[in-house]
Design a protein around this motif. Structure first.
Motif, mmCIF file in Angstrom:
data_model
loop_
_atom_site.group_PDB
_atom_site.id
_atom_site.type_symbol
_atom_site.label_atom_id
_atom_site.label_comp_id
_atom_site.label_asym_id
_atom_site.label_seq_id
_atom_site.Cartn_x
_atom_site.Cartn_y
_atom_site.Cartn_z
ATOM 1 N N LEU A 1 7.633 -5.512 -6.415
ATOM 2 C CA LEU A 1 8.546 -4.367 -6.480
ATOM 3 C C LEU A 1 8.917 -4.060 -7.930
ATOM 4 N N VAL A 2 9.244 -5.117 -8.681
ATOM 5 C CA VAL A 2 9.650 -4.885 -10.069
ATOM 6 C C VAL A 2 8.453 -4.410 -10.898
ATOM 7 N N ALA A 3 7.292 -5.034 -10.671
ATOM 8 C CA ALA A 3 6.109 -4.636 -11.437
ATOM 9 C C ALA A 3 5.726 -3.192 -11.109
ATOM 10 N N ARG A 4 5.822 -2.853 -9.815
ATOM 11 C CA ARG A 4 5.476 -1.496 -9.398
ATOM 12 C C ARG A 4 6.437 -0.484 -10.015
ATOM 13 N N SER A 5 7.702 -0.863 -10.113
ATOM 14 C CA SER A 5 8.719 0.047 -10.661
ATOM 15 C C SER A 5 8.819 -0.102 -12.173
ATOM 16 N N ASN A 6 7.746 -0.479 -12.821
ATOM 17 C CA ASN A 6 7.832 -0.741 -14.259
ATOM 18 C C ASN A 6 8.306 0.479 -15.039
ATOM 19 N N ALA A 7 8.006 1.689 -14.503
ATOM 20 C CA ALA A 7 8.465 2.888 -15.207
ATOM 21 C C ALA A 7 9.984 2.929 -15.277
ATOM 22 N N ILE A 8 10.642 2.411 -14.217
ATOM 23 C CA ILE A 8 12.110 2.381 -14.208
ATOM 24 C C ILE A 8 12.617 1.290 -15.138
ATOM 25 N N PHE A 9 12.021 0.101 -15.019
ATOM 26 C CA PHE A 9 12.526 -1.031 -15.800
ATOM 27 C C PHE A 9 12.249 -0.861 -17.292
ATOM 28 N N ASP A 10 11.185 -0.125 -17.631
ATOM 29 C CA ASP A 10 10.901 0.089 -19.041
ATOM 30 C C ASP A 10 12.033 0.828 -19.743
ATOM 31 N N LEU A 11 12.792 1.612 -18.965
ATOM 32 C CA LEU A 11 13.804 2.469 -19.572
ATOM 33 C C LEU A 11 15.172 1.821 -19.663
ATOM 34 N N LEU B 1 17.688 -2.635 -1.772
ATOM 35 C CA LEU B 1 16.574 -1.689 -1.717
ATOM 36 C C LEU B 1 17.032 -0.359 -1.124
ATOM 37 N N ALA B 2 17.842 -0.445 -0.054
ATOM 38 C CA ALA B 2 18.341 0.786 0.566
ATOM 39 C C ALA B 2 19.150 1.593 -0.450
ATOM 40 N N ALA B 3 20.000 0.886 -1.218
ATOM 41 C CA ALA B 3 20.815 1.572 -2.219
ATOM 42 C C ALA B 3 19.919 2.226 -3.267
ATOM 43 N N ALA C 1 19.757 -2.397 -8.431
ATOM 44 C CA ALA C 1 19.616 -2.424 -6.970
ATOM 45 C C ALA C 1 18.249 -2.972 -6.586
ATOM 46 N N LEU C 2 17.225 -2.567 -7.323
ATOM 47 C CA LEU C 2 15.888 -3.097 -7.052
ATOM 48 C C LEU C 2 15.853 -4.601 -7.317
ATOM 49 N N LEU C 3 16.578 -5.029 -8.354
ATOM 50 C CA LEU C 3 16.611 -6.459 -8.655
ATOM 51 C C LEU C 3 17.263 -7.223 -7.501
ATOM 52 N N LEU C 4 18.347 -6.663 -6.941
ATOM 53 C CA LEU C 4 18.994 -7.321 -5.799
ATOM 54 C C LEU C 4 18.006 -7.469 -4.644
ATOM 55 N N LEU D 1 0.817 -1.215 0.000
ATOM 56 C CA LEU D 1 0.000 0.000 0.000
ATOM 57 C C LEU D 1 0.850 1.265 0.000
ATOM 58 N N ALA D 2 2.119 1.130 0.349
ATOM 59 C CA ALA D 2 2.959 2.311 0.477
ATOM 60 C C ALA D 2 2.986 3.089 -0.839
ATOM 61 N N ASN D 3 3.020 4.398 -0.694
ATOM 62 C CA ASN D 3 3.038 5.252 -1.878
ATOM 63 C C ASN D 3 4.406 5.872 -2.101
ATOM 64 N N ASN D 4 5.364 5.475 -1.281
ATOM 65 C CA ASN D 4 6.736 5.904 -1.542
ATOM 66 C C ASN D 4 7.671 4.785 -1.144
ATOM 67 N N PHE D 5 8.897 4.867 -1.664
ATOM 68 C CA PHE D 5 9.815 3.755 -1.482
ATOM 69 C C PHE D 5 10.270 3.616 -0.030
ATOM 70 N N LEU D 6 10.274 4.719 0.714
ATOM 71 C CA LEU D 6 10.731 4.643 2.098
ATOM 72 C C LEU D 6 9.724 3.887 2.953
ATOM 73 N N LEU D 7 8.449 4.154 2.729
ATOM 74 C CA LEU D 7 7.414 3.447 3.478
ATOM 75 C C LEU D 7 7.367 1.986 3.038
ATOM 76 N N LEU D 8 7.580 1.763 1.753
ATOM 77 C CA LEU D 8 7.657 0.392 1.249
ATOM 78 C C LEU D 8 8.777 -0.349 1.969
ATOM 79 N N TYR D 9 9.868 0.369 2.210
ATOM 80 C CA TYR D 9 11.014 -0.237 2.899
ATOM 81 C C TYR D 9 10.626 -0.674 4.308
ATOM 82 N N VAL D 10 9.768 0.127 4.966
ATOM 83 C CA VAL D 10 9.312 -0.244 6.310
ATOM 84 C C VAL D 10 8.553 -1.568 6.248
ATOM 85 N N GLY D 11 7.613 -1.647 5.298
ATOM 86 C CA GLY D 11 6.869 -2.890 5.146
ATOM 87 C C GLY D 11 7.794 -4.039 4.770
ATOM 88 N N TRP D 12 8.741 -3.733 3.925
ATOM 89 C CA TRP D 12 9.724 -4.723 3.456
ATOM 90 C C TRP D 12 10.466 -5.341 4.642
#
Lengths: 99, 624
Positions: free
Chosen positions: B265-275, B184-186, B221-224, B135-146
């Motif tokens: 994580l990868v699906a959510r970051s599709n905008a990054i992976f598309d590039l 993820l932190a990186a 880094a996201l892949l790791l 549900l997190a809307n930013n990567f930092l909050l996602l990290y908390v859940g992570w």
């Protein structure tokens, strides 16, 4: 009499005192030898004062006498205590403080 | 606060976990009911939220809720914002839905465990952390859940901490996850440096203007991170050991939560992976390796849970392969993730039910002929089995077929690997099936297989139904592709061969796998109770294809050698020099102390000699 004679006497007394301290074992005698050395020094101081024509050496000799008197009080008290506990005044028997 | 508030969704299981943990033994009597109720309530909220999304027009299918401003430092501000959109919508349904069924099942499965209340507290914590993650809307909050997911998995894998193997497995899972967390932190730090923000909308909007190599590094880094959480090569080795936890935990980790986080994580970051073609290719390679590795490991394991764990690795590998394919694959990865969530939870809970009836024996060589004594478990497991090997019209058929198709569209090699994986999947799942439910009974003495109570079989039946219909339902009734289109922008590619060949080809490969398994483990074949030594290939697969050996050789061994070197340097150089100085002075002191004779006259003599020397020196200096 030139001051040199006084200085020679002073040196003689000092050597006698030092020899007494080194050779004798009786604490009282060693103590007297130390007094002899102190007075040899006093004699040298007074002689020097006379040679220079100032009073510094004489004043210093008085100080030395006062300190010596105080030292006698403490030293004799220690010797009396050692005698009381060990029944001897020989300095060689008071040799506990070693390695 | 409306009924479908995202904060409520996370809050209910979180508060329940807190209550159960804080009240301690006082809540033993009703703890499992509270835990289950919390999970079901959360599911209710999730359903309400998704219904609300459905009722909205396509463009505004999003619920955002800023719970509070987390912190503000200069221009950098992070809010605790939870948002439900099309992607997190399907995840919250999966997490709370399958999670609730696992809660219900656990009431029966853990009924003899004196720490059942604590178990439910951890389950709730797990659900809450996973919900926060999606549900997190930013990567930092996602990290908390992570991290929360990592913590909860650690607690649950090591739940039977009195077993040394369980606590070791928990540590292993946690440590390997930390390696991924570093990624993820990186990634978060790189995003902050590059974009000055870590919120999804800002990052995804500006990612196009970032330098290409930065985007690639973020993607890697996201892949790791995804490799750690989703047990992908080379961080896969924790997953097989994670079977030390109670079986519902395995179901929860493998189906609804945890391992799906990487794919999310990868699906959510599709905008990054598309590039970044490099990033996508890396994801694809990792997925392909893992899908084949997991499948091969699944062949060799005699432990039913480990065979299923190998299968999870393999299936998650499929999903990673699919997300690595880019826009043609995202939707199918999520689709497979959902169907896999149903049939894998079904099979893990089924395995738990079998173990329940077999005195917690996990060795399939001690099973056999259980289809009569456990009719419901057999029936539900059979549906899960048909679903995973991809027999139409069960769920896995639709999702796996789409992934294979997408893989062939992108690269013949990836497609061939996926097709081969499907064949191996059919083989090892048939092996599990035949060894457990068919053939002759090879039960140990004193084992009386019996069906599990209704509280355990009802979740199995529900999951079996979902495994049967979810594929067709999600694809053609609900139309998942259209639902996810605004977020994942699916495209279609060109197959290098006639599309009509794909379906028969896939089914033929699957059939070959099943038939081979039938000849090796089918009813006419006698299965030895002691595992045969096997050939080199089987032995390698039993040893997790060197996963542990790899860690030992590449990480642990050099690490131990490094520490040994540092210890040696510390002892032989630093300590030695300090001690040497001290020893020198001790020795000198020992020599000099013999001067202290205690005889006053000898001291006096030293003084006199000293005075004479000083006097002599003064006299001589004066003369010269």
């Amino acid at each position: 009499m030139s001051p040199a004679h006084y200085l020679a006497l002073s040196a003689l007394l000092l050597c006698l005192g030092a020899a007494g301290v080194l050779i004798r074992r009786n604490a009282i005698v060693m103590f007297m030898s130390v007094e002899l050395m102190l007075n040899a020094a006093n004699l040298a101081l007074v002689t020097a004062s006379r040679m220079h024509g100032t009073l510094d050496g004489q004043v210093f000799a008085f100080f030395a006498m006062v300190v010596a008197a105080a030292e006698v009080v403490v030293g004799l008290a220690i010797i009396v205590q050692i005698f009381r506990s060990r029944r001897t005044a020989s300095i060689d028997d008071a040799s506990l403080l070693k390695y | 606060m409306s009924l479908f508030s995202p904060a409520l969704l996370v809050g209910i299981p979180l508060v329940s976990a807190a209550v159960l943990l804080l009240l301690g033994k006082r809540s033993n009597a009703w703890g499992h009911f509270l835990g289950t109720t919390a999970s079901i309530a959360s599911f209710g909220v999730a359903v309400a939220a998704v219904m609300h999304l459905v009722s909205q027009p396509v463009g505004s299918r999003e619920i955002n809720q800023t719970v509070w401003n987390w912190f503000t430092v200069g221009n950098f501000s992070v809010d605790v914002t939870l948002s439900i959109d099309a992607l997190s919508g399907v995840f919250i349904l999966l997490i709370t839905g399958v999670g609730s069924l696992i809660h219900i099942y656990s009431i029966g499965y853990m009924s003899h465990d004196e720490n059942r209340r604590k178990f439910f507290a951890y389950l709730n914590l797990f659900i809450a952390a996973m919900l926060l993650l999606v549900l997190a809307n930013n990567f930092l909050l996602l990290y908390v859940g992570w991290e929360g997911v990592g913590l909860a998995s650690f607690l649950l894998i090591g739940f039977w901490q009195h077993k040394n193997s369980a606590s070791t497995a928990a540590n292993k899972a946690f440590i390997l996850n930390r390696v991924g967390d570093f990624g993820l932190a990186a990634a978060v730090m790189l995003m902050f440096v590059t974009f000055g923000s870590v919120s999804f909308p800002t990052v995804f909007a500006h990612v196009g203007s970032a330098p290409g190599h930065t985007t690639t590094w973020i993607a890697l880094a996201l892949l790791l991170a995804a490799c750690g959480k989703s047990a992908q090569f080379p961080l896969q080795s924790w997953l097989l050991d994670a079977m030390e936890g109670p079986t519902p935990v395995s179901a929860l980790i493998h189906a609804a939560t945890m391992v799906t986080a990487g794919v999310y994580l990868v699906a959510r970051s599709n905008a990054i992976f598309d590039l970044t073609q490099t990033g996508r290719t890396a994801v694809m390679i990792v997925g392909t390796i893992t899908l084949l590795m997991g499948a091969v490991i699944g062949i060799a394991k005699d432990d039913i849970k480990k065979a299923l764990a190998g299968s999870t690795m393999s299936q998650i590998g499929y999903m990673m392969l699919a997300v690595g394919l880019g826009p043609v694959g995202y939707v199918w990865a999520i689709f497979h993730l959902l169907t896999h969530g149903f049939f894998k939870a079904n099979m893990f809970l089924g395995a738990g039910s079998v173990m329940h009836g077999m005195n917690d024996d996990v060795n399939m060589r001690h099973y056999g002929a259980l289809r009569k004594s456990m009719a419901i478990t057999f029936g539900t497991f059979l549906i899960g089995y048909l679903a995973i090997i991809g027999v139409p019209p069960f769920a896995g058929f639709f999702s796996k077929d789409e992934i294979i198709k997408a893989a062939f569209e992108q690269s013949v090699w990836a497609g061939a690997a996926a097709l081969l994986g499907a064949g191996i999947t059919a083989y090892y799942m048939s092996r599990v099936m035949f060894m457990t439910f068919f053939g002759k009974a090879r039960w140990q003495s004193g084992v009386h297989p019996h069906e599990s109570p209704a509280v355990m079989t009802i979740p199995l039946i529900v999951l079996a139904l979902l495994s049967a219909v979810a594929g067709y339902g999600l694809l053609h009734v609900i139309n998942l592709e259209e639902w996810l289109t605004p977020l994942l922008h699916p495209t279609t590619g060109e197959l290098p061969f006639n599309e009509a060949l794909l379906l028969p080809g896939t089914l033929a490969v699957v059939a070959v796998g099943v038939v081979l398994a039938w000849f090796a483990y089918g009813s006419t074949h006698e299965i030895p109770v002691q595992a045969p030594r096997g050939n080199a290939f089987i032995r390698a697969a039993r040893a997790d294809l060197g996963g542990d050996a790899f860690n030992q050789e590449v990480v642990i061994g050099p690490g131990e050698r490094l520490t040994a070197t540092l210890v040696a340097v510390d002892e032989k150089v630093l300590d030695a020099s300090v001690m040497g100085i001290a020893d020198t002075f001790t020795g000198l002191g020992g020599r000099f102390r013999s001067l202290q004779t205690g005889f006053t006259r000898s001291y006096a003599l030293v003084m006199v000699v000293g005075v004479i020397i000083v006097g002599a020196v003064a006299f001589l200096v004066r003369l010269s």
